[in-house]
Each structure stands twice: as structure tokens, then as C-alpha cells.
Design an enzyme around this catalytic site. Structure first.
Site, mmCIF file in Angstrom:
data_model
loop_
_atom_site.group_PDB
_atom_site.id
_atom_site.type_symbol
_atom_site.label_atom_id
_atom_site.label_comp_id
_atom_site.label_asym_id
_atom_site.label_seq_id
_atom_site.Cartn_x
_atom_site.Cartn_y
_atom_site.Cartn_z
ATOM 1 N N CYS A 384 0.839 -1.193 0.000
ATOM 2 C CA CYS A 384 0.000 0.000 0.000
ATOM 3 C C CYS A 384 0.883 1.255 0.000
ATOM 4 C CB CYS A 384 -0.966 -0.048 1.180
ATOM 5 S SG CYS A 384 -2.323 1.144 1.077
ATOM 6 N N HIS A 518 -3.608 -5.114 0.325
ATOM 7 C CA HIS A 518 -3.093 -5.669 1.582
ATOM 8 C C HIS A 518 -3.170 -7.198 1.540
ATOM 9 C CE1 HIS A 518 -2.625 -1.956 3.990
ATOM 10 N NE2 HIS A 518 -3.557 -1.497 3.167
ATOM 11 N N GLU A 520 -1.690 -9.323 3.258
ATOM 12 C CA GLU A 520 -1.625 -9.946 4.584
ATOM 13 C C GLU A 520 -3.005 -10.317 5.114
ATOM 14 O OE1 GLU A 520 -1.598 -5.426 5.512
ATOM 15 O OE2 GLU A 520 -0.979 -6.790 3.915
#
Length: 546
Positions: A384, A518, A520
Site C-alpha cells: 500500500c 493488503h 496480509e
């Protein structure tokens, strides 16, 4: 009909209700049951989207674009069940809904009160459709018993205990057993008073989950059971674990899932648990073949909960490569104050990661970290904000665009990164005005991206079509593509309409990838995200060289 498990907390906050809920969900899954986990947050914010990471920690984003509590990340990682906006509610959302109904006249002139209107909204949320064939719905109540903000929630779950069919509700209370070192004693009084407070509200816990540094002596267990009106076997010891993925095994060893099933009268008919995969991952985490050191150059590194999913995704990448991941947390501002510190902190790390952030503070230090990683061939992962910093670094230092910056930091003649004012979600155009409200205005949720055939990221994903979760207001300016690509930083992932850069990478570097989304948020312990597995793989390779 689904059965409901309510998880509450007492004595102090941050005892791990979210992790306990996730671990119990995993244990029930291991027995073949289907579960759904939800969170009640008593704060008055509509959502955590505008809250400081230092106040709240990470904002976890779901596929459908909800900004939610970080505990939903635990739920997803432990159970593999993707959460939605229907799995998290706040007092702010409830009051907003009630006021809107009152203004429309939905209450037909009635006096709007906490009981029954606020509690009614809470119960409606709890009982909303959990999905087909769900056996257990686990409801975590945020905060601690006795908090003023939480009273309507405790009242609502008390009422549900009476309204649900007999044998369809279970109450678990997570509490603390402090050990006083000077006295050499474990103290049970805080737990007794916490349960007393809970019982004064009308809730008798069925199970006590007791956080403790040391094993509970049998005499203390019986004492807690007697004063808290539970069976000794329902006083469950919850000690610190070597890693969070060992928690389901520890709780099973202590009998948590057995006690829960016994409360529901299901113990005799319940399938035996298959905990093989939890045993395997716990073993791999405890017996790695090596170690890699990852520098995380961020903005909120003083509170690691601000990067909870990121940490876990890196751990998952370590599992995929059978290495332990060590973290070197660095504030971006540190590299602004002392440029010589960059070489000291980064020369011997095996990977550099710049995570998501908002605002100008620390950005110049992060840009310098990108430059160091690029010039010294250190694996770099920009997420990001980290991708945006990689773009600005290339523009300034390689493309000769010295004024390159982001409009997030102020007016600039070279807006490499700018505010998104329009984007498409499904078939709808989303619009955000300059200077508009902050809450609920970001590009949030799952969006498609198209990867360049033959690119490193296409090879990593094994596909040229992906879908990832986003949370951002600013985007790399596609108008600078030609000048930036001339520096070797290629735009290898775009939105389906080709207007929004999603991924950049360098072919002249061992591993240099930036992503606007993102990743994750979608990593799982048993299914590590391919980007994190690849990044840690590159870091492992570097660890052999330095």
C-alpha cells in the site's frame, strides 16, 4: 438451529478473548462442526476506520469492504471462514441505526430506550443468519464486564440466554489470575469479583478461562469453582503458549472443547477431534531450519498490534520456508533524523518491508529505506503506502523527477501519488469529493487485478487474474507510467480497466515488489499468501549470503 457461545472478559482488557474465541472455533471445526464467529464492540465509533492505530490496533478489512476489529483477523486465520460486515457491530452503528429509524417514524411514536430498542438491535445482530448448516455461533463481547459502554451488550446476551431454547447457549468468561511474586501466591480474588459482577447482571458463566503465568494448583482451582459457582473441570487454565498456533492444542489439552460440548449435552455424540494440522504447524514453528531477519520500516511500529495481520502473514511465509522470522521494528522518522542509521540497521537484514500508513510523518525515511534496499539488492516488499514510496523513490532518484511526491503530503507539481476521486466497485461508480468526510470513504474490500503475463508476480500467483483486499484513498498516478517504467520499475498489475496501478516490480533485483492492496489480510497459517511465501523465500536465500 445453531447453538450460541458468548465469550466475555473481566479484570483487565487485552487478555486474549479474540484469540480464545478463534482457538475454540478451530477446536469445534476439528470435530467436524461448522462455526461462525462474530464480535460486539461497545465503543461509540461507527467503525474503527478513523481510529488511531495506537488506540485500536489494526483495522481488518473484509472482502465486502467492512472496516472491522483486528479480532476478525484471528477468526479468519484460525477457522478459514471469511468474515463479512455482518460479523462485527459497534455501539456507534447501533445508535446510528436507531436514530435513523426514529427519524423515519419506524417506532410509531414510542419512547426510544436502551431496553428494548438498543438491546433489540444487538439481539437481532447476534441472531442474524449465520449461513447454511452452521452448528455454533461464537460471539465475543469486547471490553470487560463492568464497563459502562458494555452494559447494553451484557443485558442483550443475558436476555438471549432466556430466549434461546434450553441447551442452546453457553457463557465463557475469560479472566486473570495474577501471581504476586513478593508473596509467592496466585490470587483468585480478581476472578471472584469479576464473576460476581457478571452474576449481578444476571449471567452465570458456565466456563471460566483463566489466564495465568503459572499452572493453577488444584486447591486454587477448587476454590475458584466454589466461589464462582462452576464445576472444577470448568475452570480452564490458559497459560502463555510458545506461539499462538499452539493455543488450540493447549486449550484442548486443558479440556475447553470438552467442557463446551458438555454444556450443550453433545459430548457423548461429538466426533473425536482431528488436530493433526495444528500439531504439524506448531512443530514446524518450534523446529525451524533457519532464521531470517526482516526490517519493518513503518509509522506505527511502537504498537505491533497495528500490524497484526502483517506479522502473522510473515510468520506464515516462514512456515512455508521452514524458517523462523525475526522482526526489526524501525520508525520511518528514525531514518529522517539520522541518515547514517540506515546502513547500520539495514545492511545485515534479509528483507525490508514498508507497510501501509497514512500521512507524511516518516515518509522520507521510508523512501530512503526503499533506496537502500534497491541499491544493495535486499529483498523489498512494499504494501500500500510502501508501494507508493517505491514509486516516489524511483521517480526522484532514477527518473529525475526531483519534486515527485504525494498529494497526501501537500500540494506538489509532480503528483506521483494522488487522491482517488472515482473508482468502480462491481457495476457501480464510487465517488469521493476533495475535502469530504473521512469515515467510510476509502476504496475498501476485494477488487480484481490483472497481472502481466511472464511477470514475477504472475509466476508467484500462478495466474494473471487475482482478487485482493484494499484499503486506501491515494493511488499511483498512471500518467507517470512511461517515465517510471523507463527506470526498470514495471507496472505489472493493473485494475481490469487499466487505470489503477496495483503492482510494481523490478526485474533487475533479486526480489522487489510493491502492491497497492493488503495481501496480509488473506494469508492463513495452512495456506500462506504466495507473496509472503515468496518474499520470505528470497530473504532465506539472502540469509545464506550475508
Amino acid at each position: 438451529m445453531a447453538r450460541y457461545i458468548f465469550i466475555t472478559g473481566g479484570v483487565v482488557s487485552s487478555l486474549g478473548k479474540g484469540l480464545a474465541s478463534a482457538a475454540l472455533g478451530a477446536l469445534l471445526q476439528a470435530r467436524g462442526y461448522k462455526v461462525r464467529l462474530r464480535k460486539l464492540d461497545p465503543y461509540l465509533n461507527v467503525d474503527p476506520g478513523t481510529m488511531s492505530p495506537y488506540q485500536h490496533g489494526e483495522v481488518f478489512v473484509t472482502d465486502d469492504g467492512a472496516e472491522t476489529d483486528l479480532d476478525l483477523g484471528h477468526y479468519e486465520r484460525f477457522t478459514g471462514v471469511s468474515a463479512t460486515r455482518a460479523d462485527n457491530i459497534t455501539t456507534g452503528q447501533i445508535y446510528k441505526t436507531i436514530i435513523e429509524k426514529e427519524r423515519r417514524g419506524d417506532y410509531l411514536g414510542a419512547t426510544v430506550q436502551v431496553i428494548p430498542h438498543v438491546t433489540g438491535e444487538i439481539k437481532d445482530f447476534v441472531l442474524s443468519d449465520p449461513g447454511p448448516d452452521v452448528d455454533f455461533v461464537l460471539i465475543e463481547v469486547g471490553g470487560t464486564v463492568g464497563d459502562i459502554e458494555g452494559l447494553p451488550f451484557f443485558e442483550a446476551i443475558r436476555q438471549l440466554g432466556q430466549e434461546l431454547p434450553r441447551g442452546h447457549a453457553c457463557y465463557i468468561h475469560l479472566t486473570l489470575l495474577p501471581f504476586i511474586k513478593t508473596a509467592g501466591e496466585m490470587k483468585t480474588k480478581p476472578t471472584q469479583h469479576s464473576v460476581k459482577e457478571l452474576r449481578s447482571i444476571g449471567i452465570q458463566p458456565d466456563i471460566l478461562l483463566c489466564r495465568t503465568e503459572f499452572p493453577i494448583p488444584e486447591g486454587e482451582r477448587r476454590k475458584i469453582a466454589q466461589f464462582c459457582n462452576v464445576r472444577p473441570s470448568a475452570v480452564i487454565q490458559a497459560m502463555d503458549s510458545a506461539n499462538i498456533y499452539a493455543v488450540p492444542l493447549d486449550y484442548h489439552h486443558e479440556g475447553l472443547d470438552t467442557e463446551v460440548l458438555d454444556v450443550f449435552g453433545l459430548l457423548d455424540q461429538a466426533p473425536k477431534p482431528d488436530l493433526t494440522r495444528w500439531e504439524e504447524i506448531s512443530h514446524r514453528l518450534s523446529h525451524p531450519d533457519g532464521e531470517v531477519n526482516i526490517a519493518i520500516v513503518g509509522k506505527y511500529t511502537g504498537l505491533t498490534d497495528a500490524y497484526k495481520s502483517l506479522v502473522e502473514a510473515l510468520v506464515h511465509g516462514g512456515v512455508a520456508n521452514n524458517v523462523r522470522v525475526k522482526f526489526d521494528w524501525i520508525e520511518g522518522e528514525a531514518f529522517e533524523k539520522d541518515e547514517d542509521l540506515i546502513a547500520v540497521r539495514l545492511a545485515n537484514v534479509h528483507g525490508v518491508l514498508v507497510p501501509g500508513a497514512f500521512g507524511e510523518r516518516g515518509s522520507e525515511g521510508m523512501i530512503r529505506a526503499v533506496q537502500f534496499a534497491r541499491e544493495h539488492q535486499i529483498p523489498y516488499f512494499g504494501i500500500c503506502f510502501g508501494m507508493q514510496m517505491a514509486m516516489i523513490e524511483a521517480a526522484r532518484n532514477l527518473a529525475g523527477i526531483r519534486q515527485a511526491s504525494s498529494t497526501e503530503f501537500g500540494p506538489t507539481s509532480e503528483p506521483i501519488v494522488g487522491l482517488m476521486t472515482e473508482w468502480t466497485r462491481g457495476n457501480e461508480k464510487q465517488v469521493r469529493a476533495e475535502g469530504g468526510e473521512l469515515g467510510g470513504t476509502m476504496r475498501c474490500g476485494a477488487y480484481d487485478a490483472v497481472l502481466a503475463p511472464g511477470s514475477r508476480v504472475a509466476e508467484i500467483y500462478g495466474s494473471t487474474a487475482i482478487q485482493e483486499r484494499h484499503r486506501h484513498r491515494y493511488e499511483v498516478n498512471i500518467g507517470y507510467r512511461e517515465r517510471i517504467e523507463a527506470t526498470g520499475l514495471k507496472f505489472t498489475g493493473l485494475s481490469p480497466d487499466g487505470q489503477l496501478p496495483e503492482i510494481c516490480e523490478r526485474a533487475d533485483h533479486p526480489w522487489f515488489v510493491g502492491v497497492q492492496y493488503h495481501p496480509e489480510l488473506k494469508s492463513r497459517p495452512f495456506d500462506p499468501h504466495p507473496l509472503f511465501a515468496s518474499f520470505i523465500g528470497a530473504a532465506k536465500e539472502r540469509s545464506r549470503l550475508v
